[in-house]
Write a protein that holds these residues in place. Structure first.
Motif, PDB file in Angstrom:
ATOM      1  N   GLU A   1      10.098   9.268  42.736  1.00 47.15           N
ATOM      2  CA  GLU A   1       9.602   8.155  42.438  1.00 47.15           C
ATOM      3  C   GLU A   1       9.928   7.972  40.970  1.00 47.15           C
ATOM      4  N   THR A   2      10.343   6.689  40.419  1.00 47.87           N
ATOM      5  CA  THR A   2      10.503   6.508  39.203  1.00 47.87           C
ATOM      6  C   THR A   2      10.539   5.261  38.748  1.00 47.87           C
ATOM      7  N   GLU A   3       9.877   4.745  37.373  1.00 45.85           N
ATOM      8  CA  GLU A   3       8.818   3.958  36.891  1.00 45.85           C
ATOM      9  C   GLU A   3       9.402   3.324  35.729  1.00 45.85           C
ATOM     10  N   THR A   4       9.761   2.835  35.126  1.00 44.30           N
ATOM     11  CA  THR A   4      10.411   1.974  34.517  1.00 44.30           C
ATOM     12  C   THR A   4       8.593   0.967  33.294  1.00 44.30           C
ATOM     13  N   LEU A   5       8.511   1.493  31.927  1.00 44.89           N
ATOM     14  CA  LEU A   5       7.669   1.115  31.289  1.00 44.89           C
ATOM     15  C   LEU A   5       7.623   0.187  30.459  1.00 44.89           C
ATOM     16  N   GLY A   6       7.335  -1.387  31.069  1.00 45.45           N
ATOM     17  CA  GLY A   6       7.918  -1.830  29.741  1.00 45.45           C
ATOM     18  C   GLY A   6       6.301  -2.284  29.317  1.00 45.45           C
ATOM     19  N   PRO A   7       6.104  -3.557  27.953  1.00 46.07           N
ATOM     20  CA  PRO A   7       5.428  -3.581  27.055  1.00 46.07           C
ATOM     21  C   PRO A   7       4.039  -3.290  27.480  1.00 46.07           C
ATOM     22  N   ASP A   8       3.839  -4.684  27.761  1.00 44.88           N
ATOM     23  CA  ASP A   8       2.572  -4.708  28.429  1.00 44.88           C
ATOM     24  C   ASP A   8       1.761  -3.160  29.562  1.00 44.88           C
ATOM     25  N   GLU A   9       2.855  -2.656  30.077  1.00 51.51           N
ATOM     26  CA  GLU A   9       2.290  -1.785  30.929  1.00 51.51           C
ATOM     27  C   GLU A   9       1.842  -0.435  30.147  1.00 51.51           C
ATOM     28  N   ILE A  10       2.553  -0.290  28.260  1.00 49.93           N
ATOM     29  CA  ILE A  10       1.880   0.528  28.315  1.00 49.93           C
ATOM     30  C   ILE A  10       0.518   0.472  27.195  1.00 49.93           C
ATOM     31  N   VAL A  11       1.031  -0.807  27.139  1.00 48.68           N
ATOM     32  CA  VAL A  11      -0.369  -1.224  25.874  1.00 48.68           C
ATOM     33  C   VAL A  11      -1.669  -0.947  27.321  1.00 48.68           C
ATOM     34  N   ARG A  12      -1.398  -1.147  28.270  1.00 48.81           N
ATOM     35  CA  ARG A  12      -2.055  -1.245  29.493  1.00 48.81           C
ATOM     36  C   ARG A  12      -3.441  -0.111  29.323  1.00 48.81           C
ATOM     37  N   GLU A  13      -1.774   0.968  29.487  1.00 46.89           N
ATOM     38  CA  GLU A  13      -2.432   2.739  30.017  1.00 46.89           C
ATOM     39  C   GLU A  13      -3.150   3.079  28.568  1.00 46.89           C
ATOM     40  N   SER A  14      -2.595   2.311  27.019  1.00 46.89           N
ATOM     41  CA  SER A  14      -3.072   2.875  25.639  1.00 46.89           C
ATOM     42  C   SER A  14      -4.787   2.249  25.839  1.00 46.89           C
ATOM     43  N   LEU A  15      -4.747   1.025  26.087  1.00 46.82           N
ATOM     44  CA  LEU A  15      -6.283   1.144  26.380  1.00 46.82           C
ATOM     45  C   LEU A  15      -7.381   2.072  27.641  1.00 46.82           C
ATOM     46  N   MET A  16      -6.032   1.820  28.846  1.00 49.13           N
ATOM     47  CA  MET A  16      -7.534   2.376  29.934  1.00 49.13           C
ATOM     48  C   MET A  16      -7.886   4.354  28.710  1.00 49.13           C
ATOM     49  N   LEU A  17      -6.212   4.808  28.905  1.00 48.89           N
ATOM     50  CA  LEU A  17      -7.078   6.398  28.067  1.00 48.89           C
ATOM     51  C   LEU A  17      -7.169   6.943  26.685  1.00 48.89           C
ATOM     52  N   GLY A  18      -7.074   5.329  26.088  1.00 50.89           N
ATOM     53  CA  GLY A  18      -7.601   5.711  24.866  1.00 50.89           C
ATOM     54  C   GLY A  18      -9.338   4.989  24.179  1.00 50.89           C
ATOM     55  N   LEU A  19      -9.253   4.518  25.046  1.00 51.17           N
ATOM     56  CA  LEU A  19     -11.248   3.351  25.177  1.00 51.17           C
ATOM     57  C   LEU A  19     -12.216   4.202  26.204  1.00 51.17           C
ATOM     58  N   ARG A  20     -11.030   5.970  26.859  1.00 52.80           N
ATOM     59  CA  ARG A  20     -11.930   6.922  27.200  1.00 52.80           C
ATOM     60  C   ARG A  20     -12.608   7.872  26.180  1.00 52.80           C
TER      61      ARG A  20
ATOM     62  N   ASP B   1     -19.553  -4.167  23.917  1.00 54.03           N
ATOM     63  CA  ASP B   1     -19.103  -3.630  24.593  1.00 54.03           C
ATOM     64  C   ASP B   1     -17.568  -2.668  24.397  1.00 54.03           C
ATOM     65  N   LEU B   2     -17.107  -2.971  22.732  1.00 58.98           N
ATOM     66  CA  LEU B   2     -15.768  -3.037  22.031  1.00 58.98           C
ATOM     67  C   LEU B   2     -16.343  -3.127  20.619  1.00 58.98           C
TER      68      LEU B   2
ATOM     69  N   LEU C   1      -9.645   0.166  17.744  1.00 58.36           N
ATOM     70  CA  LEU C   1     -10.717  -0.295  19.299  1.00 58.36           C
ATOM     71  C   LEU C   1     -11.231   0.544  19.546  1.00 58.36           C
ATOM     72  N   ARG C   2     -12.575   0.468  20.204  1.00 59.35           N
ATOM     73  CA  ARG C   2     -13.377   1.804  20.660  1.00 59.35           C
ATOM     74  C   ARG C   2     -14.141   1.194  21.197  1.00 59.35           C
ATOM     75  N   VAL C   3     -14.511   1.705  22.749  1.00 59.36           N
ATOM     76  CA  VAL C   3     -15.337   1.341  23.437  1.00 59.36           C
ATOM     77  C   VAL C   3     -17.167   2.167  22.939  1.00 59.36           C
ATOM     78  N   PRO C   4     -18.133   1.816  22.367  1.00 61.25           N
ATOM     79  CA  PRO C   4     -19.619   2.921  22.096  1.00 61.25           C
ATOM     80  C   PRO C   4     -19.703   3.891  23.678  1.00 61.25           C
ATOM     81  N   GLN C   5     -20.102   4.520  22.649  1.00 61.46           N
ATOM     82  CA  GLN C   5     -20.626   5.719  23.635  1.00 61.46           C
ATOM     83  C   GLN C   5     -21.661   4.832  24.673  1.00 61.46           C
TER      84      GLN C   5
ATOM     85  N   TRP D   1     -20.703   3.805  27.616  1.00 62.25           N
ATOM     86  CA  TRP D   1     -19.763   4.802  28.654  1.00 62.25           C
ATOM     87  C   TRP D   1     -19.523   4.548  30.401  1.00 62.25           C
ATOM     88  N   LEU D   2     -21.331   4.237  30.736  1.00 61.47           N
ATOM     89  CA  LEU D   2     -21.707   3.808  32.100  1.00 61.47           C
ATOM     90  C   LEU D   2     -20.697   2.490  32.305  1.00 61.47           C
TER      91      LEU D   2
END
Length: 384
Positions: free
Chosen positions: A305-324, A358-359, A366-370, A373-374
């Protein structure tokens, strides 16, 4: 591209285990220890490394993580040869370079830990899951509570840094039991714990049993209560809840996982391994290797499998991972990778999340307050 964005981690997937746990949906196969192709698999990983060598030029190696499966089944000499090859393939290493090997208590001894240290492994992540025999039996683990404690003690005696995995949300489990387990683990000298809620994955034995109504699981309110109680107990020990499922005293965080959560680039080696490298702002390439260990060993086509990530995919992953994480998502860093500022196109969603509490916004962060987290999955989903 900045020097920071050239920092790269490597993940090596070891696809075998002694027995597949009923909750596990990782790409692994059970195999008897005597049948493991120790050197052949090292050769195959090094062959893949050579094939990817052009992509590694000009990069700084931040961390190496051997995951699985059960990498502690891999002969330390073969693992060490693989590690040496990886290190030599990069132009430089970070000053706090980290090497982690995942281990099961059933395949980790004092001597084995010492041999891993001889191969320049400085951190072990040990899947104890529980220090209670009934819970270990429920999870289908090969070790008992006595062996779990022994493995941690032997690892701490030999290895500079040791992490333990714990699981919560099992039927009949109590917060009081978890607190005792946490205290015991910390008293041994372990300085990092990953505490995960039991998740029922569809393509597992537990998933099949759950669909058939034959698996008793803890209700959602019990999960939530344990999550809060675990957080409180670690706080009382002086440990930071630095990511949704991870706790450590300051300075003992997993550098490899932090690299992922901060949107760092990574190379995946081995059967079923996943890698992702930035090509240019707004353009990244992700790949997944053939999950079959047999085909991988045979040296056929690496990627299925290969996948090209464009700007929106990169932003979404950054939010999904960083906000953890407790530090959150750095929007300037994300813009450098994605070519666009993360809030562009989702200004209203961000403001609504801030108004709800929530943010939070603090400069570029940008942070989700601890305390929220639930609700993290829903908060992030609303930003998409």
């Amino acid at each position: 591209m900045s020097r920071r964005l050239k920092e790269t981690s490597v993940y090596i997937h070891f696809p075998w285990c002694a027995r597949k746990c009923p909750y596990c949906d990782f790409a692994t196969e059970p195999l008897r220890t005597a049948e493991l192709p120790h050197d052949a698999y090292a050769d195959a990983v090094l062959r893949e490394l050579e094939a990817r060598s052009d992509d590694l030029q000009g990069r700084t190696l931040v961390s190496v993580f051997f995951g699985g499966g059960t990498p502690s089944l891999w002969d330390p000499d073969a693992l060490g040869r693989t590690l040496a090859g990886i290190r030599s393939a990069f132009d430089s290493e970070s000053s706090n370079f980290e090497v982690t090997v995942e281990c099961n208590p059933s395949s980790l001894t004092h001597a084995h830990a010492a041999r891993l240290v001889e191969q320049n492994v400085g951190r072990l992540s040990i899947g104890v899951q529980s220090l209670r025999d009934p819970h270990l039996g429920f999870l289908g683990r090969l070790h008992d509570s006595t062996r779990a404690v022994q493995a941690l003690e032997e690892a701490v005696a030999e290895v500079p840094r040791v992490s333990a995995d714990l699981m919560f949300g099992m039927p009949g489990q109590t917060s009081e039991e978890l607190a005792v387990d946490i205290d015991r683990i910390a008293s041994i000298g372990v300085r990092h714990v990953s505490a995960y809620a039991l998740t029922i994955e569809e393509k597992t034995l537990f998933g099949s049993l759950h669909r058939a109504g034959k698996l008793r699981i803890a209700p959602d309110d019990a999960y939530a209560a344990m999550f809060v109680d675990v957080e409180t107990h670690f706080a009382n020990l002086g440990w930071r809840h630095y990511e949704v499922s991870n706790y450590a005293p300051a300075g003992e965080e997993s550098l490899h996982n932090l690299h992922y959560w901060r949107g760092g680039e990574y190379v995946g080696l081995g059967a079923a391994a996943v890698g992702c490298l930035d090509i240019a702002p707004g353009h990244a390439e992700r790949w997944r290797n053939d999950p079959s260990p047999q085909r991988y060993l045979a040296g056929g086509t690496l990627e299925t499998e290969t996948e090209t990530l464009g700007p929106d995919e990169i932003v979404r992953e950054s939010l999904m991972l960083g906000l953890r994480t407790i530090e959150g998502t750095n929007c300037d860093d994300t813009k450098a990778r994605a070519g666009v500022y993360p809030e562009v196109g989702r200004e209203r969603e961000v403001e609504v999340a801030i108004d709800r509490g929530d943010l939070t916004r603090d400069g570029a962060w940008l942070r989700v307050p601890q305390s929220r987290w639930l609700k993290l999955d829903g908060i992030v989903r609303d930003l998409f």
